[in-house]
Write a protein that holds these residues in place. Sequence first.
Motif, short mmCIF file in Angstrom:
data_model
loop_
_atom_site.label_atom_id
_atom_site.label_comp_id
_atom_site.label_asym_id
_atom_site.label_seq_id
_atom_site.Cartn_x
_atom_site.Cartn_y
_atom_site.Cartn_z
N PHE A 1 12.24 -5.53 27.08
CA PHE A 1 11.69 -4.49 27.96
C PHE A 1 10.17 -4.57 27.89
O PHE A 1 9.58 -4.28 26.86
N LYS A 2 9.56 -5.01 28.98
CA LYS A 2 8.11 -5.18 29.04
C LYS A 2 7.51 -3.95 29.69
O LYS A 2 7.78 -3.68 30.87
N PRO A 3 6.69 -3.19 28.98
CA PRO A 3 6.20 -1.93 29.53
C PRO A 3 5.38 -2.12 30.81
O PRO A 3 4.69 -3.12 30.96
N CYS A 4 5.49 -1.16 31.72
CA CYS A 4 4.72 -1.20 32.96
C CYS A 4 4.34 0.23 33.32
O CYS A 4 4.90 1.18 32.79
N ARG A 5 3.39 0.36 34.24
CA ARG A 5 2.96 1.70 34.65
C ARG A 5 3.46 2.07 36.04
O ARG A 5 3.33 3.21 36.46
N ASP A 6 4.02 1.09 36.75
CA ASP A 6 4.41 1.36 38.15
C ASP A 6 5.93 1.55 38.31
O ASP A 6 6.45 1.43 39.43
#
Length: 348
Positions: free
Chosen positions: A148-153
């Motif tokens: 799980f690669k964190p993202c803001r969108d």
Amino acid sequence: MATTSTLLLISSLLHHFIILLLLLPYQQNPLTLAAAGGGEWKLLVSNTGVSAMHMQLLNNDRVVIFDLTDFGPSNISLPNGKCRNNPKDLTLKIDCTAHSIEYDVASNSIRPLNVFTNVWCSSGAAMPDGSLVQTGGFNDGERNARVFKPCRDNSCDWQEFNTVLTQSRWYATNHILPDGRQIIVGGRGRLTYEFYPKRTGADASYNLPFLSQTNDPRIENNLYPFVFLNVDGNLFIFANNRAILFDYVNGAVVKTYPTIPGGDPRSYPSSGSAVLLPVRNLQGRTNITAEVLVCGGAPKGSFTSANNGKFVGALNTCGRIQITDPNPQWVMETMPSARVMGDMVFAT
Ligand SMILES: *[C@@H]1O[C@H](CO)[C@@H](O)[C@H](O)[C@H]1NC(C)=O
Ligand SMILES: *[C@@H]1O[C@H](CO)[C@@H](O)[C@H](O)[C@H]1NC(C)=O
């Protein structure tokens, strides 16, 4: 640096609902907070739909939560009418509910995620780029890795990699290494360790006799071992009631620590918890010392007696050991109450 994310809560089969509570400071004055007078409890989300059998804070202030996948529906639907069609699921082969969510602290909102295989009692760690890598689990998930690669969108979701472990890993422990890989230690019936991601060529599972030495027959007590990277580059590995210092590069035990006084088991299913305390003398770079604290667990024999309907109390003791000491000794302390299945985080 310690990023092990094996946070196992009480049987999630009984707890499909968790309530997310955060301590909200209403004043920013650290002195007020230190006096424990500056906060209040607020109910932020009354139903997250998925219980936090596993939970990891990511580097973007979001928390990823996930639970086992094959107990039937959760209480939150997958988005856009999507369903998970997994013929290997043991309970519900077509399941339109989510078994993982992301909680965004800033917007106080949750977002359902897709986790495909069973993450029940899997293990993981955060990578240098902030991705959570969660390996193993049960049934169809036992040799998988998920990232799980964190993202803001809100575009990110779990990515699944099938059959990438050399052995199934259930109740193992992961730890990030200086070279950016993770070491995965133990698991049920697994007296070995391996690395992830794999290097090309021979990258197998390697025997770790310490895990058989600490395996109580038909009880185990060597699961979810406590693993910390020592300042000398070796790994401190604690299982059951004792620890070794392990050179994972050469596969050699470089130190055997004394058994914790009393000899009671501290790791799963006895389920104490452990933390690496602040490393001292880091600035001067001489005489750097590191200390591990192990708290709670269950008295020897309690697993067997519980199976016979006799339930004994948890341990109320903690042991501290300076893992860098040439002649390390446990220092015992007593907690105000006994603790089992707790979790410790070092707070700066
Ligand atoms: C979650 O539980 C509530 C209360 O029981 C129910 O009304 C709702 O339909 C459930 N949602 C899902 C997706 O199961
Ligand atoms: C190193 O640290 C230990 C414990 O903090 C202390 O007992 C010892 O005297 C120190 N040694 C040196 C050479 O400063």
